[in-house]
Design a protein around this motif. Structure first.
Motif, short mmCIF file in Angstrom:
data_model
loop_
_atom_site.label_atom_id
_atom_site.label_comp_id
_atom_site.label_asym_id
_atom_site.label_seq_id
_atom_site.Cartn_x
_atom_site.Cartn_y
_atom_site.Cartn_z
N LYS A 199 0.71 -0.75 -0.32
CA LYS A 199 0.19 -0.11 0.09
C LYS A 199 0.76 1.52 0.27
O LYS A 199 1.66 1.48 0.73
CB LYS A 199 -0.95 -0.35 1.05
CG LYS A 199 -1.53 -0.80 1.50
CD LYS A 199 -3.10 -0.50 0.15
CE LYS A 199 -4.16 -1.07 0.25
NZ LYS A 199 -5.41 -0.88 -0.72
N LYS A 200 0.41 2.26 -0.94
CA LYS A 200 1.70 3.21 -0.53
C LYS A 200 1.88 4.31 0.28
O LYS A 200 2.35 4.57 0.74
CB LYS A 200 0.83 4.36 -1.64
CG LYS A 200 1.80 5.90 -2.24
CD LYS A 200 0.83 6.66 -3.32
CE LYS A 200 2.55 7.96 -3.06
NZ LYS A 200 2.00 8.70 -4.35
N GLU A 201 0.59 3.93 1.43
CA GLU A 201 0.80 4.87 2.21
C GLU A 201 1.65 4.01 3.22
O GLU A 201 2.40 4.40 4.06
CB GLU A 201 -1.06 4.97 2.74
CG GLU A 201 -1.57 3.86 3.60
CD GLU A 201 -3.52 3.65 3.83
OE1 GLU A 201 -3.76 4.18 3.45
OE2 GLU A 201 -2.88 3.52 5.33
N ASP A 202 2.10 2.99 3.58
CA ASP A 202 2.42 2.01 3.89
C ASP A 202 4.25 2.15 3.72
O ASP A 202 4.60 2.35 4.26
CB ASP A 202 2.34 0.54 4.52
CG ASP A 202 1.28 0.02 4.64
OD1 ASP A 202 0.74 0.65 5.88
OD2 ASP A 202 0.54 -1.50 4.27
N ILE A 203 4.05 2.48 2.51
CA ILE A 203 5.34 2.60 2.09
C ILE A 203 5.77 4.14 2.62
O ILE A 203 7.31 4.22 2.60
CB ILE A 203 5.32 2.26 0.21
CG1 ILE A 203 5.25 0.81 0.41
CG2 ILE A 203 7.14 2.52 -0.21
CD1 ILE A 203 4.87 0.29 -1.75
N VAL A 204 4.51 4.86 1.90
CA VAL A 204 5.27 6.24 2.33
C VAL A 204 5.81 6.98 3.50
O VAL A 204 7.07 6.90 4.18
CB VAL A 204 4.45 6.82 2.20
CG1 VAL A 204 4.24 8.96 3.11
CG2 VAL A 204 3.39 7.01 0.60
N LYS A 205 4.67 6.01 4.89
CA LYS A 205 5.24 5.82 6.03
C LYS A 205 6.42 5.51 6.51
O LYS A 205 7.46 5.99 7.08
CB LYS A 205 4.28 5.31 6.79
CG LYS A 205 4.12 5.28 9.07
CD LYS A 205 2.21 4.77 9.24
CE LYS A 205 1.16 4.60 8.65
NZ LYS A 205 0.53 4.09 8.65
N LEU A 238 8.35 7.59 -6.41
CA LEU A 238 8.65 6.47 -5.74
C LEU A 238 9.60 6.24 -6.84
O LEU A 238 9.51 6.09 -7.72
CB LEU A 238 7.09 5.73 -5.89
CG LEU A 238 6.19 5.46 -5.27
CD1 LEU A 238 4.54 5.28 -5.70
CD2 LEU A 238 6.48 4.86 -3.32
N TYR A 239 10.86 5.22 -6.62
CA TYR A 239 11.58 4.92 -7.12
C TYR A 239 11.75 3.70 -7.21
O TYR A 239 11.64 2.81 -5.76
CB TYR A 239 12.90 5.77 -6.49
CG TYR A 239 12.55 6.81 -7.19
CD1 TYR A 239 13.05 7.71 -8.11
CD2 TYR A 239 12.13 7.58 -5.76
CE1 TYR A 239 12.92 8.56 -8.29
CE2 TYR A 239 12.03 9.54 -5.94
CZ TYR A 239 12.83 9.89 -7.59
OH TYR A 239 12.57 11.23 -7.43
N ALA A 240 12.61 2.92 -7.81
CA ALA A 240 13.06 0.93 -7.34
C ALA A 240 14.15 0.58 -8.12
O ALA A 240 14.24 1.22 -9.34
CB ALA A 240 11.89 0.63 -7.93
#
Ligand code: FES
Length: 159
Positions: free
Chosen positions: A22-28, A51-53
């Protein structure tokens, strides 16, 4: 043609996309690592709204990029490998270094140069709050490929 990694909401073909979280988890968290498609350890970074990978192990010697600081060099955002401080651009996987044209000049003048793409970057997409990675499977070898083997995977699990 180098593939860039960028944040975007896209309706691109998700059949080749792999759910990361989830984006919110990755942002956190700021960054997450994941074994993608059972074959590639990928680092996903959220930084300044983007976001980068990229491959998680540094092309130089397999350093754990997920612990690297993010800094700007010559106007380009880089992750700094915690092992030997190599600077790798987040968007392209280019390795940057400072060169000196004339070592006898005083004061010494340095310039930022690129060694080219050394770290394989992957495409990140966000759809309805879910983040996906599409592996960059361009046939051309990239130096970080060397560290995408079971041997290094096992070694980093022990670290
Ligand atoms: Fe990353 Fe050496 S392993 S700089």
């Amino acid at each position: 043609i180098s593939q860039t990694s960028s944040a975007s909401s896209s309706s691109s073909n998700l059949s080749t996309s792999h759910f990361i979280g989830k984006k919110e988890d990755i942002v956190k968290a700021g960054r997450v690592t994941k074994l993608v498609n059972g074959c590639r350890d990928v680092l996903v970074v959220h930084h300044q709204g983007q976001l980068y990978a990229m491959d998680v192990r540094c092309y130089h010697s397999g350093g754990a990029l997920q612990y690297g600081d993010i800094e700007e060099f010559n106007g380009r955002l880089c992750i700094v490998c915690p092992w030997h401080k190599y600077k790798i651009t987040l968007a392209e996987g280019e390795s940057l270094y400072q060169a000196v044209d004339d070592p006898t000049a005083k004061p010494l003048r340095t310039y930022w140069r690129s060694k080219g793409v050394k770290q394989r970057v992957h495409k990140v997409t966000e759809v309805n709050g879910d983040v996906y990675v599409m592996l960059n499977d361009s046939g051309e070898a990239i130096e970080s490929d060397v560290y995408q083997t079971e041997k290094y995977r096992r070694a980093s699990l022990k670290a």
